[in-house]
Scaffold this active site. Structure first.
Site, PDB file in Angstrom:
ATOM      1  N   GLY A 242       0.537  -1.246   0.170  1.00  0.00           N
ATOM      2  CA  GLY A 242      -0.137  -0.012   0.000  1.00  0.00           C
ATOM      3  C   GLY A 242       0.908   1.106   0.035  1.00  0.00           C
ATOM      4  O   GLY A 242       1.673   1.536   0.885  1.00  0.00           O
TER       5      GLY A 242
ATOM      6  N   GLY B 170      -0.206   4.558   0.340  1.00  0.00           N
ATOM      7  CA  GLY B 170      -0.949   5.542   0.636  1.00  0.00           C
ATOM      8  C   GLY B 170      -0.015   6.473   1.586  1.00  0.00           C
ATOM      9  O   GLY B 170       1.290   6.363   1.395  1.00  0.00           O
ATOM     10  N   PHE B 171      -0.522   7.124   2.314  1.00  0.00           N
ATOM     11  CA  PHE B 171       0.075   7.948   3.376  1.00  0.00           C
ATOM     12  C   PHE B 171       0.798   7.096   4.184  1.00  0.00           C
ATOM     13  O   PHE B 171       2.188   7.497   4.548  1.00  0.00           O
ATOM     14  CB  PHE B 171      -0.658   9.127   4.299  1.00  0.00           C
ATOM     15  CG  PHE B 171      -1.426  10.130   3.307  1.00  0.00           C
ATOM     16  CD1 PHE B 171      -0.585  11.077   2.684  1.00  0.00           C
ATOM     17  CD2 PHE B 171      -2.560  10.116   2.895  1.00  0.00           C
ATOM     18  CE1 PHE B 171      -1.120  12.122   2.114  1.00  0.00           C
ATOM     19  CE2 PHE B 171      -3.010  11.233   2.131  1.00  0.00           C
ATOM     20  CZ  PHE B 171      -2.285  12.271   1.653  1.00  0.00           C
ATOM     21  N   GLY B 172       0.253   6.078   4.727  1.00  0.00           N
ATOM     22  CA  GLY B 172       0.983   5.340   5.665  1.00  0.00           C
ATOM     23  C   GLY B 172       2.245   4.602   5.110  1.00  0.00           C
ATOM     24  O   GLY B 172       3.177   4.826   5.654  1.00  0.00           O
TER      25      GLY B 172
ATOM     26  N   VAL C 120      -1.904  -7.876  -3.837  1.00  0.00           N
ATOM     27  CA  VAL C 120      -1.661  -8.757  -2.904  1.00  0.00           C
ATOM     28  C   VAL C 120      -2.949  -9.532  -2.685  1.00  0.00           C
ATOM     29  O   VAL C 120      -4.134  -8.886  -2.551  1.00  0.00           O
ATOM     30  CB  VAL C 120      -1.056  -8.117  -1.593  1.00  0.00           C
ATOM     31  CG1 VAL C 120      -1.362  -9.078  -0.460  1.00  0.00           C
ATOM     32  CG2 VAL C 120       0.441  -7.634  -1.794  1.00  0.00           C
TER      33      VAL C 120
ATOM     34  N   GLU D 168     -17.632  18.546   1.763  1.00  0.00           N
ATOM     35  CA  GLU D 168     -16.802  19.100   0.513  1.00  0.00           C
ATOM     36  C   GLU D 168     -17.277  18.976  -0.772  1.00  0.00           C
ATOM     37  O   GLU D 168     -17.380  19.804  -1.343  1.00  0.00           O
ATOM     38  CB  GLU D 168     -15.426  18.768   0.785  1.00  0.00           C
ATOM     39  CG  GLU D 168     -14.652  19.278   1.920  1.00  0.00           C
ATOM     40  CD  GLU D 168     -13.190  18.602   2.373  1.00  0.00           C
ATOM     41  OE1 GLU D 168     -12.566  19.256   3.138  1.00  0.00           O
ATOM     42  OE2 GLU D 168     -13.125  17.344   1.799  1.00  0.00           O
TER      43      GLU D 168
ATOM     44  N   ASP E  28      -5.731   3.317   7.733  1.00  0.00           N
ATOM     45  CA  ASP E  28      -7.178   2.981   7.828  1.00  0.00           C
ATOM     46  C   ASP E  28      -7.610   1.650   7.983  1.00  0.00           C
ATOM     47  O   ASP E  28      -8.749   1.067   8.420  1.00  0.00           O
ATOM     48  CB  ASP E  28      -7.949   3.597   6.577  1.00  0.00           C
ATOM     49  CG  ASP E  28      -7.849   5.100   6.567  1.00  0.00           C
ATOM     50  OD1 ASP E  28      -7.393   5.676   7.409  1.00  0.00           O
ATOM     51  OD2 ASP E  28      -8.451   5.624   5.603  1.00  0.00           O
TER      52      ASP E  28
ATOM     53  N   ALA F 203      -5.134  11.013   7.304  1.00  0.00           N
ATOM     54  CA  ALA F 203      -3.889  11.178   6.780  1.00  0.00           C
ATOM     55  C   ALA F 203      -2.822  11.275   7.924  1.00  0.00           C
ATOM     56  O   ALA F 203      -1.716  10.539   7.842  1.00  0.00           O
ATOM     57  CB  ALA F 203      -3.774  12.034   5.611  1.00  0.00           C
TER      58      ALA F 203
END
Lengths: 432, 432
Positions: free
Chosen positions: B15, B17-19, B83, B175, B304, B320
């Protein structure tokens, strides 16, 4: 076609390419109501489409919502719809929903699409480049080929994944070959670990004896050498005889390639069928010197879908400036006829030149009175293209992308939206 | 997990993403080899995804090719693959091709996806917003709804085409509602002739008693009023009970709508199934205070897809900054353990605040020690988001898009790639 004072003259323009847009731009709102119909919501700056395919530009940098372009002109209606026919007698255009729209004057500017010269079964393997969808699909295929080449341990398969064949050596083919070669050699050079993108094979195949056949022979030769310096294999005088998921065959030889792009031929949109009139071999509607079809002063056909003859008997070329000139001419002619002027001069095409780029710092330019090549020609090419983009925002945005691309080799649009499994599933379905 | 001097420690991060990105960013190349696996080729800046759906930003402005981000780090391998499982015993990750990749340490940072709370059949009618594909699909649906509303003569149908329902009143829902309302009222105001986009209905439905439930009540109330000023109908305390091609039903009332967007709930990726471990109700893997799973110091789960508990017993929020902190913590912990340090402090989440924008000039910000709303909060929101984008190019590009969007109301990405007939065909197939 006399002026009706009590009712405004209804003009329908089909197609919002360079031709259609310039018809609307040059029609004054005083006498006419205009409806512009396109099956897409945007006008596309096709000359830079190959840069979307090559991940240098984002789709929105070269596309504008049609209705936004005409938002200030209350007399212009924009309709996102597909035309399926024309009723010349009733003076109506038929759209996909079955609705009919009445016109007083009709301008068809519906452009061209890829032609596979009777080998339509090649299309899935060798997609052409005409729309933003085409460009993003080709971009996706190129980028995922590299990703899959990185993954595979099978060297034969890796070779095919790293081989890119472009069929057709006109400006689009030359520009695509240049941009893919640079993508592999510069942009991606350091990004992979298990394979070297710089050892990719980019092959440009042209059936005619030389590249860029509309250019003088010297510039064709220059282009060939410049491409070869970028690492492109150039094959001329050889038609492709087979095209499949495996690759291409020419002259009895096979090139295994996962990515093939078709830049070899176009045919006109089906405007001739809609009108039930004569077309030439490429499907273009034969128009008279006022760009009207025979016996119909109320119907014009312009741009890539028209076969307009110049004084010397040659056809007006299928390039953006020609379509723009025709658009402007037709708009003025409609206005003149509305004012009752009957004896109008024929359309006269003024050729301003041919341009093509080779990679990111060379180009060839043929203005007729002067021929240029190399870096200076490339600067001219850039300025001309920035100039013809619409609006300050897109000019700034494209300029910004180019600066980044050229100075640090970053291509801003290296995105594949689909996941690896989406692609595998798709492959699996295709195989069935 | 002792230091092996003879062999480098293999870390697999799943992954990007941010992590996941911050795990790789904080792992020094001295001791480890890193493989980062993602099923897409790009890292996505999700907080601005709603602006892609609202046609303000282009997809490539908020996405970066993962392997480009790590091009200078030879010890980092990027793999575009999906995966499908983890073999804890053999210490291997299994990918979609069936291949197995060995790890010494595994970090799962695979994020979350939409959850329909047992009503998965709602998904085609109310797509969620998690990926660039989602965003461009929603953009396409919004833009073509306006195009079709312009075409139709059926006023009931036109009403439904001009109605946009957003389910879920968290930051994304707020938003989205704000951006769609402004699209209709400002951006498109002058672009149509047969209907008034400004008379569109934008409805935001939240099942809980108030919007933005993580914010203090006062800011929720402010948000509601600010949205209502933009013309959004806000309905709270009402769960949606039905969702179909016709629209939505709540409290026995029907709202006919052609466009519905799901922003109501998420569930974790299937990491818990891969690992065969305990998950909470939302599918998140329960991790200990070092973000490891039980009895496995070699497996971390973050972001998440993890349920990490803070000192006060509450869960670390799914935002995030939390994922980034976890990523950094895990990278440092891996390094410490490699150096033989066993007694390491637990992960401690430091909450920096919550932000949400309402339309193009208002926002709410809750830093805990200070709460802001309105224009000033909106400036903070902008600066924070520009700051967290990666690279000067994307910062410039997003800033340029925002300047145009705010000063002259032009949204740079109002593109529908498909033709009108493509859509009609699709509709026809869906109806069957």
């Amino acid at each position: 076609m006399a002026t009706k004072t009590h009712e405004r003259h209804k003009v329908i323009v089909v197609g919002a390419g360079f031709g259609g847009l310039d018809v609307v731009n040059n029609l004054s709102g005083k006498f006419v109501d205009v409806t512009i119909i396109d099956r897409r919501n945007h006008h596309l700056f096709q000359p830079l489409l190959y840069q979307v395919a090559g991940a240098s530009l984002a789709p929105s940098e070269i596309a504008w919502p049609i209705r936004h372009l005409f938002r200030k002109r209350q007399e212009v209606n924009t309709l996102m719809a597909e035309v399926v026919g024309v009723d010349k007698k009733a003076k109506q255009v038929i759209i996909d929903s079955g609705e009919r729209l009445s016109y007083d004057t009709l301008v068809l500017a519906t452009g061209a699409t890829h032609a596979y010269f009777g080998r339509d079964e090649w299309e899935p393997f060798a997609p052409g480049l005409k729309t933003l969808e085409d460009a993003t699909k080709i971009r996706e295929r190129i980028l995922t080929s590299f990703e899959e080449a990185e993954r595979t341990c099978d060297l034969v398969q890796q070779e095919a994944l790293k081989t890119f064949v472009i069929i057709g050596g006109g400006p689009t083919g030359v520009e695509l070959a240049g941009t893919i070669a640079e993508l592999a050699r510069d942009t991606l050079a350091r990004d992979f670990r298990n394979m070297e993108p710089s050892k990719s094979r980019v092959v440009l195949i042209e059936a005619a004896p030389r590249l860029l056949s509309v250019f003088p022979e010297k510039l064709s030769e220059y282009t060939r050498k410049a491409l070869e310096k970028l690492g492109v294999e150039v094959i001329t005088g050889m038609p492709v005889t087979e095209c499949s998921g495996e690759g291409v065959v020419y002259d009895g030889k096979q090139i295994k390639a996962n990515t093939i792009v078709w830049a070899a031929g176009v045919k006109a949109s089906p405007a001739a069928q809609w009108l039930g009139v004569e077309a030439d071999r490429a499907g273009r509607v034969i128009v008279d010197q006022h760009l009207n079809i025979t016996d119909h002063l109320d119907i014009f056909v312009i741009g890539d879908t028209a076969a307009a003859t110049m004084e010397d008997g040659k056809l007006v070329p299928g390039i953006a400036p020609a379509a723009k000139q025709e658009g402007k001419y037709v708009a003025k002619l409609i206005m003149k006829r509305l004012k009752g002027k009957e004896d109008n001069p024929p359309f006269k095409y003024s050729h301003q030149g041919n341009l093509a780029t080779i990679g990111h710092s060379l180009a060839v330019v043929d203005f007729g009175w002067i021929r240029l090549k190399g870096l200076f020609a490339w600067w001219i090419w850039k300025l001309v293209h920035i100039y013809f983009l619409i609006g300050t925002r897109n000019r700034l945005s494209v300029a910004l992308s180019w600066v980044w691309n050229h100075s640090i080799g970053y291509r801003g649009s290296r995105i594949v939206m689909k996941t690896s499994s989406d692609r595998a599933r798709k492959q699996h379905e295709d195989d069935k």
